[in-house]
Design an enzyme around this catalytic site. Structure first.
Site, PDB file in Angstrom:
ATOM      1  N   LYS A 158       0.869  -1.187   0.000  1.00  0.00           N
ATOM      2  CA  LYS A 158       0.000   0.000   0.000  1.00  0.00           C
ATOM      3  C   LYS A 158       0.905   1.236   0.000  1.00  0.00           C
ATOM      4  O   LYS A 158       1.108   1.891   1.027  1.00  0.00           O
ATOM      5  CB  LYS A 158      -0.943  -0.037   1.207  1.00  0.00           C
ATOM      6  CG  LYS A 158      -2.147   0.862   1.019  1.00  0.00           C
ATOM      7  CD  LYS A 158      -3.260   0.498   1.969  1.00  0.00           C
ATOM      8  CE  LYS A 158      -4.272   1.611   2.112  1.00  0.00           C
ATOM      9  NZ  LYS A 158      -4.944   2.022   0.889  1.00  0.00           N
TER      10      LYS A 158
HETATM   11  N1  PMP Z   1      -7.629  -1.630  -3.083  1.00  0.00           N
HETATM   12  C1  PMP Z   1      -7.039  -0.443  -2.911  1.00  0.00           C
HETATM   13  C2  PMP Z   1      -6.256   0.137  -4.035  1.00  0.00           C
HETATM   14  C3  PMP Z   1      -7.183   0.251  -1.702  1.00  0.00           C
HETATM   15  O1  PMP Z   1      -6.611   1.439  -1.535  1.00  0.00           O
HETATM   16  C4  PMP Z   1      -7.951  -0.321  -0.668  1.00  0.00           C
HETATM   17  C5  PMP Z   1      -8.140   0.415   0.640  1.00  0.00           C
HETATM   18  N2  PMP Z   1      -7.116   0.132   1.547  1.00  0.00           N
HETATM   19  C6  PMP Z   1      -8.549  -1.570  -0.898  1.00  0.00           C
HETATM   20  C7  PMP Z   1      -8.358  -2.196  -2.109  1.00  0.00           C
HETATM   21  C8  PMP Z   1      -9.345  -2.251   0.167  1.00  0.00           C
HETATM   22  O2  PMP Z   1      -8.502  -2.651   1.204  1.00  0.00           O
HETATM   23  P1  PMP Z   1      -9.011  -2.791   2.688  1.00  0.00           P
HETATM   24  O3  PMP Z   1     -10.219  -3.646   2.637  1.00  0.00           O
HETATM   25  O4  PMP Z   1      -7.881  -3.413   3.405  1.00  0.00           O
HETATM   26  O5  PMP Z   1      -9.339  -1.418   3.159  1.00  0.00           O
END
Ligand code: PMP
Length: 305
Positions: A158
């Protein structure tokens, strides 16, 4: 609009937000070379405030930083404690917590290891979408910017810089009258939305693109796969085409900030009957029970603030 809070955590200490400004020479600001995450806290019926899957989110921060060789001085547990401290200091209950690892000064050459590294944990009050909007959902267009297939592992991190693509595609979708954009890769395989994973429901099977595509392995994605199975659905992590989305019974997105959001319109097509489908609704209800502590089976996902 998001309300600012008074106290943040920066490099091991609680500090006032006002006294925590970054310099114009902040390396991350120039090159997007940093990592972040987002997690939520929820007030329970008992009055306690709980973080949802806090350790998994903070582990992802540590893993993302390691993945691009940013050395950070804190481990998962210390970051969870930082989130708890910030929530308590600002007296927050339903909130969004944003850990951010950034590279500071003094060099703006690429050699980031010559610079300081900072870890911030910021929190904002956030109750999420209203029940009405959560039921109504959003719409999406297919992004004209493709997710590079060869970078599947890189997109598991991320990292701040990935969001150049997300913010651009999201803004373009909004200007075109859509709520959201969905990325496909060079194969035409569906990857994910700009900040959410994508799911389809067809004949009761709940499916989402696999880890082999350029997606973030969302923690909500994992939660929803578990909840769907517990509700008796078959689940699949498999390649999906845009056509699979357009012809599905139901499409929804998952993410920490938006939780489960139906997607009853994609491009100019109505999905299903254009309202939130029964499978999405059932998982959404179960999700809400899990985050609010009403489902003891998921108690291990909650950490007390
Ligand atoms: N894809 C991306 C590109 C994101 O930024 C996020 C948000 N963190 C998600 C998917 C979903 O991830 P999560 O369920 O861990 O928030």
């Amino acid at each position: 609009m998001i309300e600012p809070v008074g106290t943040i955590w920066l490099d091991g200490e609680l500090r006032s937000m006002d006294q925590s400004r970054a310099s114009l020479l902040t390396h991350t600001m120039h090159y997007g070379f940093g990592v972040f995450d987002g997690l939520r806290s929820y007030r329970q019926d008992s009055g306690d405030v709980m973080l949802f899957r806090a350790a998994e989110h903070m582990e992802r921060v540590v893993r993302s930083a390691e993945g691009i060789s940013i050395p950070i001085a804190y481990e998962t547990e210390a970051l969870v404690e930082a989130a708890q401290a910030v929530l308590r200091a600002n007296d927050l209950d339903d909130a969004y917590v944003r850990p951010l690892v950034y590279v500071g000064e003094p060099n703006i050459i690429f050699s980031h290891w010559l610079n300081s590294v900072h870890v911030a944990v910021i929190a904002f009050p956030w109750t999420g979408y209203s029940d009405r909007n959560r039921e109504r959902g959003s719409s999406a267009k297919i992004s004209p910017w493709v997710r590079p297939k060869a970078l599947a592992d890189f997109f598991k991190l991320k990292a701040c810089g990935h969001y150049l693509l997300s913010v651009t595609a999201f803004s373009e979708a909004q200007r075109s009258g859509f709520g959201q954009a969905i990325f496909v890769d060079e194969d035409g395989a569906v990857c994910e939305a700009t900040g959410e994973n994508v799911f389809v429901v067809r004949d009761g099977v709940v499916a989402t693109p696999p880890a082999s595509r350029s997606i973030l392995l969302g923690i909500t994605r994992d939660t929803v796969l578990t909840l769907a199975r517990d509700l008796g659905h078959e689940t699949a992590e498999r390649d999906l085409t845009v056509d699979d989305l357009l012809t599905a019974d139901e499409v929804f997105t998952t993410g920490t900030a938006s939780e489960l959001l139906p997607l009853p319109k994609i491009e100019d097509r109505t999905i299903g009957d254009g309202t939130m489908g029964p499978v999405t609704a059932a998982i959404q209800r179960r999700f809400n029970d899990a985050v609010r502590g009403r489902e003891p089976a998921y108690g291990s996902w909650l950490t007390k603030v």
